[in-house]
Enzyme design. Structure first.
Site, mmCIF file in Angstrom:
data_model
loop_
_atom_site.group_PDB
_atom_site.id
_atom_site.type_symbol
_atom_site.label_atom_id
_atom_site.label_comp_id
_atom_site.label_asym_id
_atom_site.label_seq_id
_atom_site.Cartn_x
_atom_site.Cartn_y
_atom_site.Cartn_z
ATOM 1 N N GLU A 101 133.088 11.462 89.190
ATOM 2 C CA GLU A 101 131.775 11.918 89.136
ATOM 3 C C GLU A 101 131.315 13.313 88.719
ATOM 4 O OE1 GLU A 101 132.518 9.465 91.711
ATOM 5 O OE2 GLU A 101 131.254 7.663 90.829
ATOM 6 N N TYR B 43 132.974 16.310 89.961
ATOM 7 C CA TYR B 43 133.024 17.259 90.852
ATOM 8 C C TYR B 43 134.434 18.181 90.474
ATOM 9 C CZ TYR B 43 129.665 14.925 93.768
ATOM 10 O OH TYR B 43 128.615 14.164 94.132
ATOM 11 N N HIS C 278 127.782 12.660 87.443
ATOM 12 C CA HIS C 278 126.358 12.714 87.684
ATOM 13 C C HIS C 278 125.289 13.237 86.615
ATOM 14 C CE1 HIS C 278 127.312 11.499 91.586
ATOM 15 N NE2 HIS C 278 127.810 12.485 91.979
ATOM 16 N N ARG D 296 140.364 9.591 94.054
ATOM 17 C CA ARG D 296 139.205 8.826 93.636
ATOM 18 C C ARG D 296 138.854 9.588 92.374
ATOM 19 N NH1 ARG D 296 135.289 4.858 94.431
ATOM 20 N NH2 ARG D 296 133.285 5.425 93.747
ATOM 21 N N GLN E 40 116.413 3.338 97.156
ATOM 22 C CA GLN E 40 115.092 3.712 97.779
ATOM 23 C C GLN E 40 115.532 4.394 99.139
ATOM 24 O OE1 GLN E 40 112.509 0.401 96.097
ATOM 25 N NE2 GLN E 40 111.375 1.748 97.514
HETATM 26 P P1 NAP Z 1 100.424 1.725 93.018
HETATM 27 O O1 NAP Z 1 101.735 2.107 92.924
HETATM 28 O O2 NAP Z 1 99.454 2.087 94.225
HETATM 29 O O3 NAP Z 1 99.884 1.686 91.626
HETATM 30 C C1 NAP Z 1 98.566 1.166 91.170
HETATM 31 C C2 NAP Z 1 98.116 1.759 90.002
HETATM 32 O O4 NAP Z 1 96.909 1.094 89.631
HETATM 33 C C3 NAP Z 1 98.186 3.140 89.899
HETATM 34 O O5 NAP Z 1 98.742 3.402 88.549
HETATM 35 C C4 NAP Z 1 96.563 3.377 89.723
HETATM 36 O O6 NAP Z 1 96.477 4.500 88.511
HETATM 37 C C5 NAP Z 1 96.051 2.117 89.269
HETATM 38 N N1 NAP Z 1 94.785 1.861 90.062
HETATM 39 C C6 NAP Z 1 94.448 2.048 91.209
HETATM 40 N N2 NAP Z 1 93.278 1.372 91.429
HETATM 41 C C7 NAP Z 1 92.797 1.088 90.263
HETATM 42 C C8 NAP Z 1 91.534 0.659 90.162
HETATM 43 N N3 NAP Z 1 90.509 0.339 91.059
HETATM 44 N N4 NAP Z 1 91.201 0.256 88.722
HETATM 45 C C9 NAP Z 1 92.283 0.419 87.719
HETATM 46 N N5 NAP Z 1 93.485 1.000 88.102
HETATM 47 C C10 NAP Z 1 93.640 1.121 89.175
HETATM 48 O O7 NAP Z 1 100.873 0.149 93.189
HETATM 49 P P2 NAP Z 1 101.727 -1.072 92.613
HETATM 50 O O8 NAP Z 1 102.466 -0.672 91.121
HETATM 51 O O9 NAP Z 1 101.235 -2.088 92.684
HETATM 52 O O10 NAP Z 1 102.722 -0.958 93.676
HETATM 53 C C11 NAP Z 1 102.805 -1.355 94.871
HETATM 54 C C12 NAP Z 1 103.928 -0.637 96.010
HETATM 55 O O11 NAP Z 1 105.023 -1.220 95.619
HETATM 56 C C13 NAP Z 1 103.896 0.952 95.543
HETATM 57 O O12 NAP Z 1 104.291 1.371 96.611
HETATM 58 C C14 NAP Z 1 105.062 1.021 94.721
HETATM 59 O O13 NAP Z 1 105.850 2.049 94.991
HETATM 60 C C15 NAP Z 1 106.125 -0.118 95.222
HETATM 61 N N6 NAP Z 1 106.899 -0.546 94.217
HETATM 62 C C16 NAP Z 1 107.960 0.261 93.834
HETATM 63 C C17 NAP Z 1 108.708 -0.048 92.687
HETATM 64 C C18 NAP Z 1 109.832 0.956 92.280
HETATM 65 O O14 NAP Z 1 109.721 1.854 92.720
HETATM 66 N N7 NAP Z 1 110.547 0.468 91.447
HETATM 67 C C19 NAP Z 1 108.501 -1.197 91.943
HETATM 68 C C20 NAP Z 1 107.255 -1.721 92.418
HETATM 69 C C21 NAP Z 1 106.624 -1.621 93.530
HETATM 70 P P3 NAP Z 1 95.141 5.173 88.176
HETATM 71 O O15 NAP Z 1 94.309 5.354 89.535
HETATM 72 O O16 NAP Z 1 95.781 6.512 87.721
HETATM 73 O O17 NAP Z 1 94.452 4.352 87.416
HETATM 74 FE FE1 SF4 Z 2 120.492 1.501 98.910
HETATM 75 FE FE2 SF4 Z 2 119.975 -0.514 100.673
HETATM 76 FE FE3 SF4 Z 2 118.891 -0.209 98.311
HETATM 77 FE FE4 SF4 Z 2 121.433 -0.664 98.293
HETATM 78 S S1 SF4 Z 2 119.691 -2.034 99.119
HETATM 79 S S2 SF4 Z 2 120.671 0.508 96.870
HETATM 80 S S3 SF4 Z 2 122.028 0.400 100.091
HETATM 81 S S4 SF4 Z 2 118.616 1.219 100.037
#
Ligand code: NAP
Ligand code: SF4
Length: 663
Positions: A166, A168, A254, A216, A341
């Protein structure tokens, strides 16, 4: 026999291991705590050893101060530090396992000011330019490795792993990308790998013939100026000849533009290259990266790609990877979903590393599954991550648990995520929790919407409300038109999107939906994958789902700021490569049957689309808790039902487990 290759013993150096599963090194952030971190580390490793991991490797410890990763004392240089290691080795040995100390000199990747490297070339992922090591300092560094290995022996370790993958320090010396020296440590391949070879020789001398020495090394460097294939083979052969018992392969550097650990990386993608390396060596070889189930691990070994598998994050997701495989209960094994995460993303914030789907990981002394003092009748409402974790934890502690889910399938929002490319394993997590609940005698009632009267009449001692969230319907004129679909309807397959799609909302779900819409559904070959991510050309829009996608949000600024630190860049690039257009600072004016009317930069605009997917966040679904609380029931409100804002599954699993432990 289950998994005949995986569970077969193997001779490595002077040691016979009971199976082919090595727990790879993970930095937990407890290493920097010194003696204060020892009890938690000891419990963490012992739990994995107790459940059958054949050989464990610690997080990386530097052989000298300038080699440390962070500003804290993540090094082993002094006998006074042995007190922080002895509890770890004692606990692992008591649990019947073996553990190696990983010696990691970070070179130019160190996150502090005093970093060193073969040449003074700054890493693209670092703010600091390293100082070039002098020849005398290189000799002293070799001695530091040997001293560190001697201390490892004194601490009770069964050997050492030398970290050279990676990107190092040892990799930095080996690669022309980072080594521009013209002395005996640079230039020819023999000169560039001299440090690795001499370190192995010195560490072998310090360990003696009986202890294990693992080297490694990245099987593919995946950077310009990294090792060519013949050089990778030559380096592995040279360190094996110098005394390494096992070559444990990592992948990439990395700073590589090629994702190696994220969800978009297909299962066991790199093992084909490991197989090529294995065929060129006389010592055993371990494969790693995106091997997260016993089935995948068994297939890698059965194909002859490797002698062992080195699993890291899967041991966070479930400490009992080996034991469950051996018992034929892989159905209860919680797989790592490569979300990063709670593990890698925590590393960069300095938070203790844990696991989203197993919040007890790294916190075994805090999340202790003690039997309940009194067996209670517990009802849990909602079988999403929070409800499943609460129900399973309570049942494992001996409570009589009934879990009610309105839907026909368990999993809630988390099961929907399984429809997103790369997230298919999310469904396996749900299935494993359901199997665990059944194993502990809990009952799952599907298709049973919660009913306050029935719950009250049920005579439950405790009621956990984990009823989750409902999607927010923004107040935009025309939002009720058929052109608008909810993300749940889309991801569940109830509706199909057209060829031109607008997404309202750019949180994690907006990004997931965009990825779902543009995915081709094809699994790439290793060569195709490396070429696609190494290159600068956008990915061609192929497959039946080829679409034009626009993402909208009201706030101003870059898209994807809420995505994970170690995964967000992959998703952002994926969407950019597929030509997804992102428009910030928009005001939604109205929706008509042919598209979206909006205002941006003071100008009204119209985008003709076939489908508008609403991903505008969620609101809590908590009415039940209010009804129940008003009638004096012992009610616990958790997960999205308690707080929808910034709900993520990490918090949901953790809240569920915590309430299950508290009942
Ligand atoms: P979110 O992260 O709160 O995003 C909601 C989106 O909707 C924002 O972009 C917001 O942007 C918009 N929004 C909010 N209220 C609104 C309104 N009244 N009218 C129009 N647009 C509005 O929610 P989410 O995408 O549903 O995700 C839910 C949770 O799951 C979050 O904590 C997220 O981090 C998590 N999650 C994470 C991942 C990942 O990291 N891979 C994947 C899926 C879900 P604006 O206010 O700028 O318009
Ligand atoms: Fe990390 Fe757990 Fe997500 Fe696997 S499931 S990537 S160990 S947080």
């Amino acid at each position: 026999m289950n998994y005949p290759n995986l569970l077969a013993p193997i001779r490595i150096g002077a040691v016979t291991l009971p199976n082919r599963v090595l727990m790879g090194s993970m930095h937990t952030n407890l290493e920097e705590l010194g003696e204060a971190g020892a009890p938690a580390l000891a419990a963490f490793y012992a739990e994995r050893a107790r459940h059958g991991a054949a050989l464990l490797v610690t997080g990386g410890y530097a052989p000298n101060v300038e080699g440390r990763m962070k500003a804290g004392p993540g090094y082993l240089v002094d006998a006074r530090q042995l007190a922080e290691h002895r509890p770890v080795t004692a606990a692992v040995h008591e649990a019947g396992g073996r553990i190696l100390l990983q010696i990691l000199h970070s070179g130019r990747y160190g996150m502090h000011e005093d970093i060193v490297a073969p040449s003074a070339i700054r890493a693209p992922i670092s703010r600091t330019t390293p100082r070039e090591l002098s020849a005398a300092e290189i000799r002293r560094t070799i001695a530091d490795y040997a001293r560190c290995a001697e201390l490892a022996v004194a601490a009770g370790y069964d050997g050492c792993e030398i970290m050279a993958s990676e990107g190092y320090l040892l990799a930095q010396f080996a690669a022309p990308r980072t080594n521009r020296r013209d002395d005996e440590w640079g230039g020819t391949l023999a000169n560039r790998i001299r440090l690795a070879v001499e370190v192995v020789r010195a560490v072998r001398a310090a360990l003696g013939p009986e202890r294990l020495l693992v080297f490694r090394q990245s099987v593919l460097d995946l950077v310009d100026g990294g090792l060519e294939w013949d050089e990778t083979v030559a380096m592995a052969q040279a360190v094996a000849a110098a005394g390494a018992d096992l070559i444990s392969t990592g992948v990439g550097w990395h700073e590589s533009s090629v994702p190696t650990v994220q969800q978009s990386v297909p299962a066991a993608l790199f093992s084909e290259a490991v197989g090529r390396l294995r065929r060129a060596l006389d010592v055993p070889v371990a494969a790693s990266n995106r091997i997260n189930t016993p089935e995948i691990a068994e297939a890698v070994l059965a194909r002859g790609d490797a002698d062992l598998v080195a699993l890291a994050r899967p041991f966070l997701a479930d400490a009992a990877f080996v034991a469950k495989a051996a018992a034929g209960r892989a159905d209860t094994l919680i797989p790592c979903i490569a979300c990063n995460q709670a593990c890698l993303d925590h590393y960069f914030t300095g938070a203790p590393m844990s696991c989203m789907v197993n919040p007890a990981a790294g916190r075994e002394t805090e999340f202790r599954l003690t039997p309940a003092a009194r067996r209670k009748r517990v009802a849990v409402v909602g079988a999403g991550p929070a409800g499943l974790a609460a129900a399973t934890t309570a049942a494992r502690r001996g409570h009589a648990v009934a879990l009610f889910e309105a839907d026909a399938l368990p999993g809630g929002q988390f099961r929907l995520a399984a429809r997103v490319p790369g997230k298919e394993d999310y469904a396996k997590v749900i299935d494993a929790y359901v199997a665990l609940l059944a194993e502990e005698g809990g009952t799952l009632h599907l298709g049973r919407p919660a009913d306050a009267a029935a719950l009250r009449a049920g005579g439950y001692d405790e009621i956990v409300v984990a009823s989750g969230v409902r999607a927010r319907r923004p107040d935009i004129p025309g939002i009720e038109r058929p052109i608008v679909v909810g993300y749940a309807d889309l991801l569940s397959g109830r509706v199909e999107a057209g060829r031109r799609v607008a997404i309202i909302g750019a949180g994690g779900i907006g990004f997931d939906v965009a990825a779902y819409l543009v995915a081709s559904g094809e699994t790439p070959s290793l060569a195709g994958y490396v070429e696609r991510w190494s290159g600068t050309e956008p990915a061609p829009a192929t497959g039946t789902r080829a679409r034009q996608v626009w993402m909208f949000k009201r706030s101003a600024g870059p898209f994807g700021k809420t995505l994970g630190k170690t995964t967000g860049w992959v998703l952002r690039r994926e969407l950019a490569d597929h030509g997804v257009t992102q428009l910030d600072a928009v005001e939604y004016l109205r929706i008509t049957d042919d598209g979206l009317h909006y205002r941006r930069d003071g100008t009204d605009a119209f985008l003709a689309v076939d489908t508008i997917v609403c991903c505008a966040g969620q609101d809590s679904e908590a009415a039940l808790a209010e009804v129940l609380a008003g009638h004096g029931a012992n009610v616990h409100l958790i997960g999205g039902a308690a707080r929808a804002g910034e709900l993520d599954a990490k918090r949901a699993f953790e809240e569920g487990m915590r309430v299950g432990l508290a009942l």
